[in-house]
Design an enzyme around this catalytic site. Structure first.
Site, PDB file in Angstrom:
ATOM      1  N   GLY A  11      40.172  36.522  44.431  1.00 29.45           N
ATOM      2  CA  GLY A  11      40.903  37.590  44.008  1.00 29.45           C
ATOM      3  C   GLY A  11      40.401  38.821  44.605  1.00 29.45           C
ATOM      4  N   ARG A  72      43.388  31.689  47.913  1.00 32.73           N
ATOM      5  CA  ARG A  72      42.135  30.744  47.600  1.00 32.73           C
ATOM      6  C   ARG A  72      42.798  29.365  47.931  1.00 32.73           C
ATOM      7  NH1 ARG A  72      43.266  33.751  42.040  1.00 32.73           N
ATOM      8  NH2 ARG A  72      41.220  34.682  41.699  1.00 32.73           N
ATOM      9  N   ASP A 103      32.563  33.839  43.238  1.00 32.83           N
ATOM     10  CA  ASP A 103      31.488  32.324  43.134  1.00 32.83           C
ATOM     11  C   ASP A 103      32.263  31.488  44.068  1.00 32.83           C
ATOM     12  OD1 ASP A 103      33.436  32.205  41.196  1.00 32.83           O
ATOM     13  OD2 ASP A 103      32.070  31.134  39.762  1.00 32.83           O
ATOM     14  N   THR A 126      34.320  41.106  43.417  1.00 31.64           N
ATOM     15  CA  THR A 126      35.150  40.468  42.411  1.00 31.64           C
ATOM     16  C   THR A 126      35.099  41.859  41.283  1.00 31.64           C
ATOM     17  OG1 THR A 126      35.369  39.162  40.441  1.00 31.64           O
ATOM     18  CG2 THR A 126      33.178  39.216  41.584  1.00 31.64           C
ATOM     19  N   ASP A 128      35.081  41.100  38.203  1.00 33.37           N
ATOM     20  CA  ASP A 128      34.660  40.364  36.897  1.00 33.37           C
ATOM     21  C   ASP A 128      33.034  40.769  36.892  1.00 33.37           C
ATOM     22  OD1 ASP A 128      37.115  39.457  36.910  1.00 33.37           O
ATOM     23  OD2 ASP A 128      36.541  37.522  37.597  1.00 33.37           O
ATOM     24  N   ASP A 130      30.653  39.069  37.651  1.00 26.34           N
ATOM     25  CA  ASP A 130      30.033  37.849  36.984  1.00 26.34           C
ATOM     26  C   ASP A 130      29.318  36.950  38.085  1.00 26.34           C
ATOM     27  OD1 ASP A 130      32.150  37.148  38.700  1.00 26.34           O
ATOM     28  OD2 ASP A 130      33.265  35.564  37.359  1.00 26.34           O
ATOM     29  N   ARG A 172      37.898  37.073  33.758  1.00 26.86           N
ATOM     30  CA  ARG A 172      37.711  35.665  33.646  1.00 26.86           C
ATOM     31  C   ARG A 172      36.867  35.271  32.613  1.00 26.86           C
ATOM     32  NH1 ARG A 172      39.571  32.134  37.775  1.00 26.86           N
ATOM     33  NH2 ARG A 172      39.529  33.822  39.206  1.00 26.86           N
ATOM     34  N   LYS A 214      40.349  56.920  10.173  1.00 25.11           N
ATOM     35  CA  LYS A 214      40.683  56.677  11.414  1.00 25.11           C
ATOM     36  C   LYS A 214      42.221  56.653  11.719  1.00 25.11           C
ATOM     37  CE  LYS A 214      36.768  55.128  13.572  1.00 25.11           C
ATOM     38  NZ  LYS A 214      36.071  54.538  14.852  1.00 25.11           N
TER      39      LYS A 214
HETATM   40  O1  F6P Z   1      38.352  37.098  39.314  1.00 24.55           O
HETATM   41  C1  F6P Z   1      39.215  38.084  39.403  1.00 24.55           C
HETATM   42  C2  F6P Z   1      40.350  37.963  38.447  1.00 24.55           C
HETATM   43  O2  F6P Z   1      41.093  39.132  38.557  1.00 24.55           O
HETATM   44  C3  F6P Z   1      40.050  37.618  36.941  1.00 24.55           C
HETATM   45  O3  F6P Z   1      39.583  38.608  36.095  1.00 24.55           O
HETATM   46  C4  F6P Z   1      41.396  37.053  36.371  1.00 24.55           C
HETATM   47  O4  F6P Z   1      41.083  35.960  35.819  1.00 24.55           O
HETATM   48  C5  F6P Z   1      41.846  36.411  37.747  1.00 24.55           C
HETATM   49  O5  F6P Z   1      41.250  36.652  38.926  1.00 24.55           O
HETATM   50  C6  F6P Z   1      43.398  36.397  38.013  1.00 24.55           C
HETATM   51  O6  F6P Z   1      43.413  35.460  38.921  1.00 24.55           O
HETATM   52  P1  F6P Z   1      45.115  35.441  39.733  1.00 24.55           P
HETATM   53  O7  F6P Z   1      45.215  36.758  40.686  1.00 24.55           O
HETATM   54  O8  F6P Z   1      45.243  34.207  40.707  1.00 24.55           O
HETATM   55  O9  F6P Z   1      45.878  35.534  38.642  1.00 24.55           O
END
Ligand code: F6P
Length: 324
Positions: A11, A72, A103, A126, A128, A130, A172, A214
């Site tokens: 991504g 990918r 990763d 990324t 994320d 992560d 993710r 609120k």
């Molecule tokens: O890893 C980055 C990310 O944007 C995640 O947050 C998400 O789950 C995933 O990639 C989405 O992947 P794609 O672009 O293949 O739909």
């Protein structure tokens, strides 16, 4: 090392272009040739290469996405695919690789290094966040700002209509984006995979929020959250149990991956690119360059892949206090 290949894979994330620029210019600074490999590992398999000099990366430091494109690659997961990729690298006299991604990208690089002894260096890219061994991955800071800006806008309409919004964000299996952007945007509740709030506590919290006067509520939910209902089922559940709430859902989606990188991401990309190339020139391989305590450091790729970057649970407490 006389020639270094650079690719982006998985991504995309804001800051990848700034990292490509940094790798290309650090190579030029050290009189090393640099080859851009298009579409990640797929381009390596197909020999989709282009020589890059310092002027090829003009005016990209501020651009989202990746000029090298990303993919990918399923074929790279096969031995045959990796053999083809290796042949192209040797045909081009490429001596080492810088891979920019998450990763999945690092897993590919590690396998490739183990199979062919090919020098590799990873740069974490990324949204994320992560990856173990770095406090920030490229694009994470920009994505946080994008999400906060989006939620600020949602807040305007939520409070005009006295509504509750569930806002789903990416990440993710990790809750970094949800937790930090949630606090930044003043969310009433934040649902992340690392902590199961449970449906009862969610209802309780929403009731309390209403009773405290609120006029609007924002619940940020990480896409990987494990509450057991997706965001649309959650809307139905809350409306069925708390009829006083008028609920809407907003799934932010891929807009979180785009946009011009923040200054933080540009500086990080520049620092990591320099370190990646210079580490390869020092003979190091199979590491990821990352940022810890504002210092650029190296983490073995294997650890970066297998470890996980921990969520700071204190942030959940801060969020609870802020939503009082
Ligand atoms: O890893 C980055 C990310 O944007 C995640 O947050 C998400 O789950 C995933 O990639 C989405 O992947 P794609 O672009 O293949 O739909």
């Amino acid at each position: 090392i006389k020639k270094i290949g650079v690719l982006t894979s998985g991504g995309d994330s804001p800051g990848m272009n700034a990292a490509i620029r940094s790798v290309v210019r650090t190579c030029a600074f050290h009189n090393v040739e640099c080859i851009g490999i298009y579409r990640g590992y797929q381009g390596m398999i197909e020999g989709d290469f282009k020589e890059l000099g310092p002027r090829s990366v003009n005016n990209i430091v501020n651009k989202g996405g990746t000029v090298l494109k990303s993919a990918r690659s399923k074929e790279f997961m096969t031995v045959e695919g990796r053999q083809k990729a290796h042949k192209h690298l040797t045909d081009y006299n490429i001596d080492a690789l810088v891979v920019i991604g998450g990763d999945g990208t690092f897993t590919g690089a590690e396998i490739f290094n183990n199979e062919f002894g090919f020098p590799v260096m990873g740069i974490p890219g990324t949204i994320d966040n992560d990856i173990f061994g770095t406090s920030h991955t490229l694009g994470y800071d920009t994505a946080l700002n994008t999400v906060v800006e989006a939620i600020d806008k949602i807040r305007d309409t939520a409070s005009s209509h006295n509504r509750l919004f569930f806002v789903e964000v990416m990440g993710r299996d990790a809750g970094h984006i949800a937790l930090n952007a949630g606090i930044g945007a003043g969310a009433e509740e934040i649902l992340i995979p690392e902590e199961d709030l449970g449906l009862d506590r969610l209802l309780e919290s929403l009731q309390k929020s209403k009773a405290s006067g609120k006029s609007s509520s924002i619940v940020v939910i990480a896409e990987g959250d494990k509450i057991g209902k997706n965001v649309f089922e959650l809307k139905d559940y809350v409306e069925a149990n708390l009829p006083e709430y008028d609920v809407r859902v907003s799934v932010l989606g891929h807009m979180q991956r785009g946009g011009s990188p923040s200054c933080f991401d540009r500086v990080l990309a520049s620092r990591l690119g320099v370190k990646a190339v210079e580490s390869l020139l020092e003979g190091k391989s199979n590491f990821m360059v990352g940022l810890l305590c504002d210092k650029v450091n190296l983490t073995p790729l294997e650890q970066a892949i297998k470890g996980s970057s921990e969520i700071d649970m204190e942030l959940l407490r801060v969020s609870d206090i802020m939503s009082t």
